[in-house]
Motif scaffolding. Structure first.
Motif, short mmCIF file in Angstrom:
data_model
loop_
_atom_site.label_atom_id
_atom_site.label_comp_id
_atom_site.label_asym_id
_atom_site.label_seq_id
_atom_site.Cartn_x
_atom_site.Cartn_y
_atom_site.Cartn_z
N SER A 78 -6.94 -10.41 11.29
CA SER A 78 -6.80 -10.28 12.74
C SER A 78 -5.35 -10.09 13.23
CB SER A 78 -7.44 -11.49 13.41
OG SER A 78 -7.71 -11.24 14.75
N GLY A 79 -5.02 -10.72 14.34
CA GLY A 79 -3.70 -10.55 14.96
C GLY A 79 -2.56 -10.94 14.03
N GLY A 80 -2.82 -11.92 13.19
CA GLY A 80 -1.81 -12.36 12.23
C GLY A 80 -1.45 -11.28 11.24
N ALA A 81 -2.39 -10.41 10.92
CA ALA A 81 -2.14 -9.28 10.04
C ALA A 81 -1.50 -8.14 10.82
CB ALA A 81 -3.44 -8.82 9.39
N LEU A 82 -2.05 -7.87 12.00
CA LEU A 82 -1.55 -6.76 12.81
C LEU A 82 -0.09 -6.98 13.22
CD1 LEU A 82 -2.48 -4.08 14.11
CD2 LEU A 82 -2.98 -5.37 16.18
N GLY A 83 0.30 -8.24 13.32
CA GLY A 83 1.67 -8.58 13.71
C GLY A 83 2.74 -7.98 12.82
N ILE A 84 2.37 -7.60 11.58
CA ILE A 84 3.28 -6.80 10.75
C ILE A 84 2.55 -5.54 10.27
CG2 ILE A 84 4.77 -8.71 9.96
CD1 ILE A 84 3.09 -8.59 7.29
N GLY A 85 1.50 -5.16 11.01
CA GLY A 85 0.61 -4.11 10.49
C GLY A 85 0.60 -2.80 11.25
N VAL A 86 1.60 -2.58 12.12
CA VAL A 86 1.65 -1.30 12.85
C VAL A 86 2.58 -0.35 12.09
CG1 VAL A 86 2.35 -0.19 15.00
CG2 VAL A 86 1.24 -2.42 15.05
N GLY A 87 2.09 0.82 11.73
CA GLY A 87 2.95 1.72 10.96
C GLY A 87 2.53 3.17 11.04
N ASP A 88 3.36 4.01 10.40
CA ASP A 88 3.05 5.44 10.35
C ASP A 88 1.88 5.68 9.40
OD1 ASP A 88 5.41 6.38 11.90
OD2 ASP A 88 6.41 5.29 10.29
N ARG A 89 1.84 4.89 8.34
CA ARG A 89 0.73 4.98 7.40
C ARG A 89 0.23 3.56 7.15
NH1 ARG A 89 1.93 10.08 5.02
NH2 ARG A 89 2.22 11.20 6.97
N VAL A 90 -1.07 3.40 7.18
CA VAL A 90 -1.66 2.11 6.81
C VAL A 90 -2.53 2.36 5.58
CG1 VAL A 90 -3.09 0.17 7.54
CG2 VAL A 90 -1.65 1.35 9.21
N LEU A 91 -2.12 1.77 4.46
CA LEU A 91 -2.84 1.94 3.21
C LEU A 91 -3.59 0.64 2.92
CD1 LEU A 91 0.13 3.39 1.12
CD2 LEU A 91 -1.29 4.56 2.81
N MET A 92 -4.62 0.74 2.12
CA MET A 92 -5.41 -0.45 1.86
C MET A 92 -5.94 -0.42 0.44
SD MET A 92 -8.36 -1.80 4.39
CE MET A 92 -9.47 -3.13 4.01
N LEU A 93 -5.83 -1.52 -0.27
CA LEU A 93 -6.39 -1.62 -1.61
C LEU A 93 -7.92 -1.60 -1.50
CD1 LEU A 93 -4.15 -4.21 -3.48
CD2 LEU A 93 -4.16 -1.73 -3.64
N SER A 94 -8.56 -1.07 -2.54
CA SER A 94 -10.00 -0.82 -2.43
C SER A 94 -10.82 -2.10 -2.29
CB SER A 94 -10.50 0.00 -3.62
OG SER A 94 -10.16 -0.64 -4.83
N ASN A 95 -10.29 -3.25 -2.73
CA ASN A 95 -11.03 -4.50 -2.55
C ASN A 95 -10.37 -5.42 -1.53
OD1 ASN A 95 -13.18 -4.05 -4.37
ND2 ASN A 95 -11.79 -4.46 -6.07
N ALA A 96 -9.54 -4.87 -0.68
CA ALA A 96 -8.96 -5.68 0.40
C ALA A 96 -9.94 -5.68 1.58
CB ALA A 96 -7.62 -5.10 0.82
N SER A 97 -9.72 -6.59 2.51
CA SER A 97 -10.55 -6.62 3.72
C SER A 97 -9.64 -6.73 4.93
CB SER A 97 -11.52 -7.81 3.66
OG SER A 97 -10.79 -9.02 3.59
N TYR A 98 -10.12 -6.23 6.06
CA TYR A 98 -9.30 -6.22 7.27
C TYR A 98 -10.26 -6.40 8.44
CZ TYR A 98 -5.33 -4.58 10.20
OH TYR A 98 -4.30 -4.46 11.10
#
Lengths: 282, 354
Positions: B203-223
């Motif tokens: 949630s917001g705790g992730a987004l707080g450092i999660g704004v970017g030009d590219r957002v990549l995600m590991l295949s077993n991560a969750s958001y």
């Protein structure tokens, strides 16, 4: 002698309840703060505050518009009218939306448009707790963003009144979370354009709304005793098992901790905003 | 051969792997030839493995994304970069150990790398507060990003947190303000930002450092905007129904890519990143190099414009009354000068996902 014998039964004739002129349910309210019984007309006359103890009752977006905008008038939103889609096909979302629309007479948890406040042209948005807790989904995020963009074009200041205890709207999942980034990015543009933004926090405001546009005002004004939070008190008590102090997360607590600029009574809000908006560049 | 990680749905596989191991140990050094049996069992294990890992449910992915043994932020930092000089503190109150960051060198170029840090065991977790940042963590992150902007180096953020710390201290010191400020500042940072969701995106705790030009995600991560447990508690008053909630919330990498929230998915080894940390760390590095190279060609203005448009366009709604040409005219007309500015591109969207 039968004459002096008391009758065993007596019939008392009672006027039918619904015919007797009584007190209708919607005539008075017991103030949750001072427990006084107060005529609703008096509460309304005082802009939905308690005339005895100054308790601020929650208020609809339309009601707030009426007391903030000059003549209670504004041009609703920049252009077009949008309504929530259901991107996740979330159980019960469509029904909740339909019910909220009917109850609040709003398309979503926000009213946004251009008005004048004390003669100063201003972009004004008001969120409504009565519509799914005032939570921010795509529509609220888009309306706030459009309003900010239009205000930049028109070179006018922005006032956003938040009553969004619901924070980010769970029913739109990650898309709601992204509205935090979207509205904050728009405010970045507003700041670069050196237009003033005043955030007004009312009871209650929380979660994703607090952690985005609500806390980003050049000036932050709060109504008295409003609950303003990131995590709700119940969440904190459950996860961290901490005992929370009295008045925790209330406006006065935030003022003490340096989080807001001032606490203003609702009846003085328009006057205060009008005065502050004069600082904004013409 | 990879060992399964010991999650509930891996039980049968773990048992089989143990059995194979036992047989191997037993036959070792004895005059017995059980090669054929072992071969058979291993084939069966492989079949089982594919059956499990090729069909992970969202809830199983959530469990993998939270796995204690998964490589965490500092593992990636030390694994991907030649050198790392950690920087501490928000210059106002404390050094939040749930948020780490500093300058590191990637192909001889300095990069600002920062992220939320979880521990591998209770002892580590007490130090880093289970990866739940305080307001000071977000303020430190912003300080480091501003440093990167000043000295013109790209920013890489690694996200792995259940959320911002939900407690008295955070509320008192304005965690909401700290996150909000980061969202606003990151939207217009002058240098490229690449975000990698390496584990839990809370949630917001992730987004707080999660704004970017590219957002990549590991295949077993969750958001996700709310934990599946929290969602289940609201929907059905029962946290045990989290699995059901995780299906609804759309929190896996493929779902988020479809929704336009992330840009690229970084594949993990079979069974999850913890089965082969070295491979996944190399993989993340390769993706970073690629995206940073692409972004380095953009001017500051392009970065700003593209980043703004990226977030501006996220949202699903239906037009009740579409924006009309007349509205548009009114919007762009400047009566004072009589000049008309260029018509803005229509931003309204009415996509339908399902």
């Amino acid at each position: 002698m039968d004459w002096f014998r008391k009758p065993k039964y007596m019939t008392v004739r009672v006027a039918k309840k619904d015919k007797k002129p009584g007190i209708p349910d919607n005539l008075v309210t017991r103030c949750p703060s001072c427990s006084e019984i107060i005529f609703n007309t008096e509460i309304e006359k005082a802009d939905r505050t308690c005339p005895k103890c100054n308790h601020h009752f929650q208020m609809s977006a339309q009601g707030r518009l009426a007391i903030l905008a000059d003549n209670g008038e504004f041009i609703e939103q920049t252009s077009g009218k949008i309504t929530a889609a259901d991107p996740l096909n979330f159980p019960g979302y469509k029904e909740k939306l339909a019910k909220s629309k009917k109850r609040t007479n709003l398309e979503d948890a926000i009213l946004a448009g251009i008005c004048t406040i004390g003669g100063i042209k201003t972009g004004l948005a008001i969120t409504d707790f009565g519509f799914m807790g005032g939570s921010m989904g795509s529509v609220l995020g888009e309306e706030v963003t459009r309003l900010i963009e239009r205000s930049i074009e028109e070179k006018i200041p922005v006032v956003i009144v938040s009553a969004s205890g619901g924070g980010a709207r769970m029913q739109e999942g990650i898309i709601s979370l992204m509205q935090m980034a979207k509205t904050s990015a728009a405010l970045s543009r507003l700041a670069a354009a050196k237009q003033m933004y005043i955030s007004v926090l009312t009871d209650p405001t929380g979660g994703g709304v607090t952690a985005s546009f609500a806390m980003l005002g050049d000036l932050i004004v709060a109504e008295p005793k409003a609950l303003i939070m990131f995590a709700g008190p119940r969440v904190i008590e459950q996860t961290i098992r901490q005992h929370l102090p009295k008045r925790f997360q209330r406006s006065e607590f935030l003022l003490e901790h340096g989080m807001i600029d001032m606490i203003v009574n609702r009846q003085n809000l328009k006057q205060t905003l009008s005065r502050l908006l004069t600082i904004s560049p013409k | 051969m990879a060992q399964a990680g010991g999650l509930d749905f891996e039980k049968s596989l773990v048992e089989l792997e143990k059995k194979i191991e036992e047989i191997k140990n037993f036959t070792d050094g004895r005059q017995m030839d059980m090669q054929e049996e072992i071969q058979q069992l291993e084939e069966k294990a492989q079949e089982l493995r594919e059956g499990i890992y090729d069909n992970l449910t969202p809830w199983q992915i959530v469990q993998i994304s939270r796995h204690l043994k998964r490589p965490h932020t500092l593992d990636y930092i030390h694994g991907m970069f030649a050198d790392f000089m950690e920087m501490h503190g928000d210059r106002a109150f404390i050094d939040d150990r749930a948020m780490v960051g500093g300058v590191a060198w990637l192909d001889d170029k300095p990069v600002m790398v920062l992220g939320t840090q979880k521990g591998k065991d209770t002892k580590e977790n007490i130090v880093c507060n289970f990866g739940l940042p305080l307001p000071e963590g977000y303020r430190k992150a912003l300080r480091l990003m501003k440093f990167a902007e000043k000295f013109n180096m790209p920013v890489v953020t690694l996200v792995d947190t259940a959320g911002a710390y939900p407690g008295l201290e955070g509320e008192e010191r304005g965690v909401a303000e700290a996150i909000a400020r980061n969202l606003r500042e990151m939207a217009y940072l002058d240098v490229p930002i690449v975000v990698v969701i390496i584990g839990e995106g809370g949630s917001g705790g992730a987004l707080g450092i999660g704004v970017g030009d590219r957002v990549l995600m590991l295949s077993n991560a969750s958001y996700t905007v709310i934990t599946p447990e929290g969602c289940a508690a609201i929907l059905w008053k029962d946290r045990a129904q989290a699995a059901r909630a995780s299906e609804i919330l759309k929190i896996t990498a493929p779902d988020l890519k479809r929704l336009g929230v992330i840009d690229d998915i970084i594949p993990e080894p079979e069974g999850g990143a913890h089965h082969d940390p070295q491979v996944v760390i190399e993989q993340v590095k390769t993706f970073l190099q690629k995206h940073l190279a692409e972004l380095s060609k953009k001017t500051v203005n392009q970065l700003h414009e593209d980043r703004y448009r990226k977030y501006r366009s996220i949202g699903f709604f239906t037009d009740v009354i579409p924006q009309t040409a007349e509205d548009e005219e009114r919007l762009v007309e400047k009566p004072a000068t009589g000049k008309k500015t260029v018509k803005k591109k229509k931003t309204s969207e009415s996509n339908d996902v399902q």
